[in-house]
Design an enzyme around this catalytic site. Sequence first.
Site, mmCIF file in Angstrom:
data_model
loop_
_atom_site.group_PDB
_atom_site.id
_atom_site.type_symbol
_atom_site.label_atom_id
_atom_site.label_comp_id
_atom_site.label_asym_id
_atom_site.label_seq_id
_atom_site.Cartn_x
_atom_site.Cartn_y
_atom_site.Cartn_z
ATOM 1 N N ASN A 75 4.839 10.979 -4.661
ATOM 2 C CA ASN A 75 5.446 11.968 -5.559
ATOM 3 C C ASN A 75 4.638 12.149 -6.846
ATOM 4 O O ASN A 75 5.066 12.843 -7.752
ATOM 5 C CB ASN A 75 6.920 11.647 -5.831
ATOM 6 C CG ASN A 75 7.118 10.353 -6.606
ATOM 7 O OD1 ASN A 75 6.216 9.900 -7.316
ATOM 8 N ND2 ASN A 75 8.289 9.754 -6.487
ATOM 9 N N ARG A 115 -4.522 -35.127 -3.153
ATOM 10 C CA ARG A 115 -5.766 -35.123 -2.404
ATOM 11 C C ARG A 115 -6.166 -36.512 -1.927
ATOM 12 O O ARG A 115 -6.544 -36.699 -0.770
ATOM 13 C CB ARG A 115 -6.885 -34.558 -3.292
ATOM 14 C CG ARG A 115 -8.251 -34.559 -2.628
ATOM 15 C CD ARG A 115 -9.262 -33.805 -3.491
ATOM 16 N NE ARG A 115 -10.554 -33.744 -2.848
ATOM 17 C CZ ARG A 115 -11.570 -34.578 -3.096
ATOM 18 N NH1 ARG A 115 -11.412 -35.551 -3.977
ATOM 19 N NH2 ARG A 115 -12.710 -34.452 -2.468
ATOM 20 N N HIS A 121 11.797 9.569 -15.312
ATOM 21 C CA HIS A 121 11.852 8.400 -14.436
ATOM 22 C C HIS A 121 12.970 7.462 -14.881
ATOM 23 O O HIS A 121 13.150 7.213 -16.064
ATOM 24 C CB HIS A 121 10.510 7.652 -14.486
ATOM 25 C CG HIS A 121 10.502 6.394 -13.666
ATOM 26 N ND1 HIS A 121 10.032 6.375 -12.375
ATOM 27 C CD2 HIS A 121 10.900 5.137 -13.940
ATOM 28 C CE1 HIS A 121 10.148 5.135 -11.893
ATOM 29 N NE2 HIS A 121 10.667 4.365 -12.826
ATOM 30 N N ASP A 126 3.924 5.657 -4.298
ATOM 31 C CA ASP A 126 2.470 5.785 -4.459
ATOM 32 C C ASP A 126 1.970 4.889 -5.590
ATOM 33 O O ASP A 126 0.908 4.279 -5.489
ATOM 34 C CB ASP A 126 2.032 7.237 -4.661
ATOM 35 C CG ASP A 126 2.860 8.000 -5.699
ATOM 36 O OD1 ASP A 126 3.897 7.477 -6.167
ATOM 37 O OD2 ASP A 126 2.477 9.135 -6.033
ATOM 38 N N LEU A 184 7.408 -4.190 -7.541
ATOM 39 C CA LEU A 184 6.653 -3.305 -6.639
ATOM 40 C C LEU A 184 5.525 -4.038 -5.926
ATOM 41 O O LEU A 184 5.020 -5.052 -6.396
ATOM 42 C CB LEU A 184 6.128 -2.108 -7.435
ATOM 43 C CG LEU A 184 7.252 -1.159 -7.885
ATOM 44 C CD1 LEU A 184 6.736 -0.129 -8.885
ATOM 45 C CD2 LEU A 184 7.874 -0.461 -6.673
ATOM 46 N N GLU A 238 -3.030 -15.337 -1.270
ATOM 47 C CA GLU A 238 -1.841 -16.161 -1.403
ATOM 48 C C GLU A 238 -0.571 -15.337 -1.513
ATOM 49 O O GLU A 238 0.513 -15.805 -1.137
ATOM 50 C CB GLU A 238 -1.985 -17.090 -2.613
ATOM 51 C CG GLU A 238 -3.090 -18.144 -2.480
ATOM 52 C CD GLU A 238 -4.498 -17.615 -2.738
ATOM 53 O OE1 GLU A 238 -4.624 -16.452 -3.206
ATOM 54 O OE2 GLU A 238 -5.472 -18.341 -2.490
ATOM 55 N N ASP A 266 -13.887 -31.685 -8.846
ATOM 56 C CA ASP A 266 -13.873 -30.220 -8.711
ATOM 57 C C ASP A 266 -13.479 -29.511 -9.995
ATOM 58 O O ASP A 266 -13.801 -28.336 -10.175
ATOM 59 C CB ASP A 266 -12.956 -29.798 -7.561
ATOM 60 C CG ASP A 266 -13.713 -29.706 -6.240
ATOM 61 O OD1 ASP A 266 -14.913 -29.347 -6.267
ATOM 62 O OD2 ASP A 266 -13.119 -29.990 -5.192
#
Lengths: 605, 605
Positions: free
Chosen positions: B176, B461, B251, B146, B117, B354, B411
């Site tokens: 629904n 890098r 469901h 929904d 989903l 992303e 980093d």
Amino acid sequence: MTGLTTPAELAAQLRVDAVRCSAAAESGHPTSAMSAADLMAVLLAERLTYDFGDPGNPLNDHLIFSKGHASPLLYAMYKAAGAITDAELLTFRRRGSRLEGHPTPRLPWVDVATGSLGQGLPVGVGVALAGRLERLPYQVWVLCGDGELAEGSIWEAAEHAGHEGLANLTAIVDVNRLGQRGPTRHGWDTGAYARRFGAFGWHAIEIDGHDLGQIGAAFGEALSTPRPVVILARTRKGEGVREVADREGVHGKPLAEPERAVEELGGRRAAEVTPRRRPRPDGRPHRVPAHGTPELHVFDKDEATRTAFGRTLAALGAARADVVVLDGEVADSTKTAEFAAACPERFFECYIAEQQLVAAAMGLQVRGWKPFAATFAAFLTRAHDFIRMAAVSGCDLRLAGSHAGVSIGEDGPSQMGLEDLAMMRAVHGSTVLYPCDANQAAALTAEMADLGGVSYLRTTRAATPVIYGPGERFPVGGSRVLRRSPEDRVTILAAGITVHEALAAADALAADGLMAAVLDLYSVKPVDTAALRAAAAITDALVTVEDHRPEGGLGDAVLDALADLGPRVVKLAVRNLPGSASPAEQLADAGIDRHAIEAAVRALL
Amino acid sequence: MTGLTTPAELAAQLRVDAVRCSAAAESGHPTSAMSAADLMAVLLAERLTYDFGDPGNPLNDHLIFSKGHASPLLYAMYKAAGAITDAELLTFRRRGSRLEGHPTPRLPWVDVATGSLGQGLPVGVGVALAGRLERLPYQVWVLCGDGELAEGSIWEAAEHAGHEGLANLTAIVDVNRLGQRGPTRHGWDTGAYARRFGAFGWHAIEIDGHDLGQIGAAFGEALSTPRPVVILARTRKGEGVREVADREGVHGKPLAEPERAVEELGGRRAAEVTPRRRPRPDGRPHRVPAHGTPELHVFDKDEATRTAFGRTLAALGAARADVVVLDGEVADSTKTAEFAAACPERFFECYIAEQQLVAAAMGLQVRGWKPFAATFAAFLTRAHDFIRMAAVSGCDLRLAGSHAGVSIGEDGPSQMGLEDLAMMRAVHGSTVLYPCDANQAAALTAEMADLGGVSYLRTTRAATPVIYGPGERFPVGGSRVLRRSPEDRVTILAAGITVHEALAAADALAADGLMAAVLDLYSVKPVDTAALRAAAAITDALVTVEDHRPEGGLGDAVLDALADLGPRVVKLAVRNLPGSASPAEQLADAGIDRHAIEAAVRALL
């Protein structure tokens, strides 16, 4: 604030120190620190309630830098608070320093590692949920960048916090309008963000982020508003130094002339502030009563491992006060519903938002809770970056993925977890468990409650035969020999649903006089290297079989453990693109059912 | 609509057929189909412009079921449109059927596989961007549930479409109010969703999703509104059959009494509708002019592979009209900025989102564009689920991850791609490439443009030495021998930055008379099995070295390729948790630098 420093002086000092430590490191993000210096100066001086000498104090506020690259600002705050020395500040980004390029919990005041944007606010929601659960008065402050508001995870967090009405959560957004590459989508249009947060149920305050009075007033308003508040502060990146202020192309670089910048900022300062502390009597963490050792259900007929997982969670919940469970709106499938019914206060419905599911769990464990977070194995891939960062954070995080593999049957490939072992094995320091029967699933679930690091339980949709008795132990890193004879010529290595296929294959082969050992490698990581080496010493050929892609799963774990011995290994795994079919058809089509195993063994002999 | 059927009749037929095919399959999600049947009946009868006989027609609208589990409704629509027979409808979810549990492009009218989903709308944004780029008049209709609006990816898509003002995109939300486990967060409060979409720049229309007049009017309004529109339709799950209507706990289950349900729905029907088609003269896909063969830049001194990637993209953009590039707000780091400057019309800034980055690329390739999507390797983990589904969809998708490995330096771990090879190798049918120098990076980038399936380029890098000449070819599945002598006793296998460490180690060993072969395994998947087998035949020991976690990467690829031979393999990989340090220190600390390789080889001999 104690001492003689004004917030304005403190802000200048924070900027100076951000410039200095980045200059010393010859790298870092000083301009992203400078934009938020006024915000953080007022917070530290006036609002943050924190005992830096006692970072584990349950009454401490929580401060999370969702924009982790502003670490020079955070470390400058630590220096101002007397938590680190100026000398340590200048070790920023050097080998061995606690002051890494992006904050990690190697520093005792850091809750979780940040630096992957869009994660601090989602985790902050979890810390705020913990505060509510514990009935503690702390406030969670999250400093966000404007650029990271593009991340969907931010809106999962906004939805979660807004719906829960978390009044103990304040997001402070440093709207400096410049991302790494250039302007953000909305620039200084704080109204655009206010409309979005407002729609998600937050109270939004738009301010000039360099106006100390407006900042102070906004914090006051945040603390008195009975729902989550976002402070949208218009700022200038690099504020305070003409060379870089509001300039493109200077992201993530130390200033070219740091000494001149320090001078422009009014020179070095050595102010210390002592944030106020909450007096101890203000509260103790609330814990629900619990009765001790969990009583595990005894399974004596075919049952799904997911069912055993859910039932065990409920038993753990009854026995232990510290277990919490989160689910991504599939509790009837993952079977966490059983815990939800038993311990509703400690069950968190995260709806279909897997990043928030994992982030909330990360936040809850910050305060010592033992979270289990569950969804379909396939959908845990949504949270991959959070899981990766949970490992960097040293989080104790328990994940469970149901509906693993092609054996789910008709629903098809979108619902099949076929890459989860690869994802979870590559997580630093992770534990990966994959039970084949209900009693084993119960034992492993119980064992996870006290496991450190990121652990993962892979469960199966279908009911599987019970092959282990109740009360048997399955230590992490172990395995089980299920078939062995002196005549073994091959060893079949399996886990989860393929254990039963392997047993059937071994029986069929044995009927023909072809003896094959069968090992249950329920601990996929760490794998039982000693048992594998012993098996390789007995039979010179091994067959691995897994309901997973051939890359990064059980077969690779076996090959890795035996890399220096070099046995012959045949790997059976899911190499096709499945469609819809029955579970048995799927296993056959993927070449991982009993007949495929049998054929592989016969081909070897 | 042609024929004698009214939309109401058609809606009843869609419900009947959803019930029938799920009953035949004994599984499926009929109630999730029934809630949206009125919406889809009006769409098919009155608004969808589509030639089912010519699914590749560029003038066709696009219909994406983001709520893929409502597949019985989609297939019932196909039947009503005459695209499939009733007999085929009843093959739903059977082995070999095109009508899978969740839609996949095995059906020619399906653009991308859904079922995870929150993906259909993000991909729909990409298809709408393609329409704008091509100057085609088609409309993109996306049916959402929904429950899936809780996914952050939905809000990344909402932001992207709202900011771009995509008038050719309409989201239809089947509110629904019931998810899988129970009520959604907002139930029937369509206003809650309207405020959210409105804040993101969409026009929201709230309707009764069972009122055919309101539905028709909403579609008309959507088509005449010059920005993206969301139709928020209040519906009842299982509408039309009392047994299940608005009922929890049903469901994902076929109806208990399907025949009675069909009767209640007015019985079987066999109406056919022919959706209108756009006349051919309405437009042809617009393509920018392009001059043919790309001219690759010649690198003759140290340069980063990411720089070569970016420069080659610009060359590809000049040469070919079909290449598009997307980036996640790090174009200055991934070096896609060079393409952006050269071909601004075909560059898509997706900001720090992303999932949307990859989804937009998936949408663009639906219309035949050749997308390259780039961000840091670490942050591609955010899009893992989309990448997984791209493979299920058979998408041709080119991904590039920069800043791979510990070699980025200061980093720290949040920015290091250390799990990306494991993630990308486990993707079905993927290609994984990892160049070590700029000329190789240029050649591989150019080669990717025509690769099918999901392909991945891992870039570094730091600048690395040039070891290959311009114009050399590096076929997918190949490798390069960089050192070989008759006296070789070990083979070192490396890729990317470790190639240079391996060469240095080999040279140091050679100075001591210890000869080691060195192979550059730039094609990590498919790996060059023939070359590996040849190497294993010459030297009985192998050393693999990679700037990646030990699980699922280069070393595992080697072990897998040689599993049946069983050579002795020593795997060097990143087993520590890095902090900040210089690139050279990081390689040393991780035990993957020249000294570590040298020591590993000496230990073997």
